[in-house]
Enzyme design. Structure first.
Site, mmCIF file in Angstrom:
data_model
loop_
_atom_site.group_PDB
_atom_site.id
_atom_site.type_symbol
_atom_site.label_atom_id
_atom_site.label_comp_id
_atom_site.label_asym_id
_atom_site.label_seq_id
_atom_site.Cartn_x
_atom_site.Cartn_y
_atom_site.Cartn_z
ATOM 1 N N SER A 151 -32.330 10.641 3.299
ATOM 2 C CA SER A 151 -33.523 9.800 3.306
ATOM 3 C C SER A 151 -34.473 10.328 4.364
ATOM 4 C CB SER A 151 -33.144 8.356 3.631
ATOM 5 O OG SER A 151 -34.283 7.593 3.979
ATOM 6 N N TYR A 164 -29.253 2.271 8.850
ATOM 7 C CA TYR A 164 -29.446 3.146 7.692
ATOM 8 C C TYR A 164 -29.901 4.527 8.136
ATOM 9 C CZ TYR A 164 -31.130 4.758 3.129
ATOM 10 O OH TYR A 164 -31.340 5.480 1.972
#
Length: 253
Positions: A151, A164
């Site tokens: 990501s 995350y």
């Protein structure tokens, strides 16, 4: 438009295959001729995927799927998966480690321990366990290809995205280390940043965003599938789907 390689005769493993990007990755790999091992917790989503792949096979004669209902929190189950693949196929040609969880968008001090641990377990520990389980199988392929989904948060962690972002930074580190270990082999290992995509996870993370402004999971999957072919020789790099190109990881000064 990205063109899928001919994957006839290849065996591909996709995690998180019951929805979102993983669903379309599995579907498109099968359409390109691969036998897809589709892993996910949600049986209903896997069955829907299987129906789609069967319909495509009836139309074109390409693609098959083996469904594996598996919670990636089951580390022993991941170990057994590698053994089962070896018994049936003796090799693995493509790995796409796509499964992951967001956790919560919250200040680090407000994140519950169990939530932080779940994010690390599913995004990091399970990815490492998967690598450990299938690395010998990928080495048996004439052109093994491994893609670990990351990501933009890994390189640019923002406020409230701590767990995350940390988990995806760890995934990129695993990809780089694995790529360096195998750089003199046929196996190629890269990380993938899919970018903002029209998925349920994105809607959870950014609820006020207009989803129509984002590419669909199918569009993103097409660009990823296009780099799974044996003609791609990049390794130890980060593929940015938005830019449709590989980039070298930023090295420390």
């Amino acid at each position: 438009m990205s063109t899928a390689p001919d994957l006839t005769g290849q065996v591909a493993l996709v995690t998180g295959a019951s929805r979102g990007i993983g669903y379309h990755l599995a579907k498109q790999l099968a359409a390109a001729g691969a036998h897809v091992i589709a892993v996910a917790r949600t049986v209903g989503g896997l069955e829907e995927l299987d129906d789609d792949i069967r319909q495509e096979r009836a139309r074109t004669g390409k693609g098959e799927a083996t469904l594996v209902p598996l919670d990636l929190g089951d580390m022993a189950g991941i170990d057994r998966l590698g053994g089962a693949i070896f018994e049936r196929w003796k090799k693995l040609d493509i790995l796409i480690a796509n499964a992951g969880v967001l956790g919560v968008i919250a200040p680090l001090g407000h994140v519950e321990a169990k939530v932080f641990e779940q994010v690390m377990t599913l995004n990091v520990n399970a990815t490492w366990r998967l690598i450990r389980s299938v690395d010998p199988l990928l080495r048996q392929s004439e052109a093994g290809r491994a893609l670990l989904l990351s990501s933009g948060a890994a390189a640019n962690p923002r406020a409230f995205w701590g767990p995350y972002a940390a988990s995806k930074a760890a995934v990129e580190a695993l990809a780089r280390s694995w790529a360096d270990e195998t750089k003199n082999m046929a196996l190629r290992v890269n990380a993938v940043d899919p970018g903002a995509t029209r998925t349920a996870m994105r809607a959870q993370a950014v609820p006020g965003e207009d989803p129509s402004t984002l590419p669909t999971a199918s569009e993103v999957a097409a660009r990823i599938v296009a780099i799974t072919g044996p003609d791609r020789t990049e390794t130890g790099q980060l593929f940015h789907v938005r830019d449709n190109r590989f980039k070298t990881f930023r090295l420390p000064e």
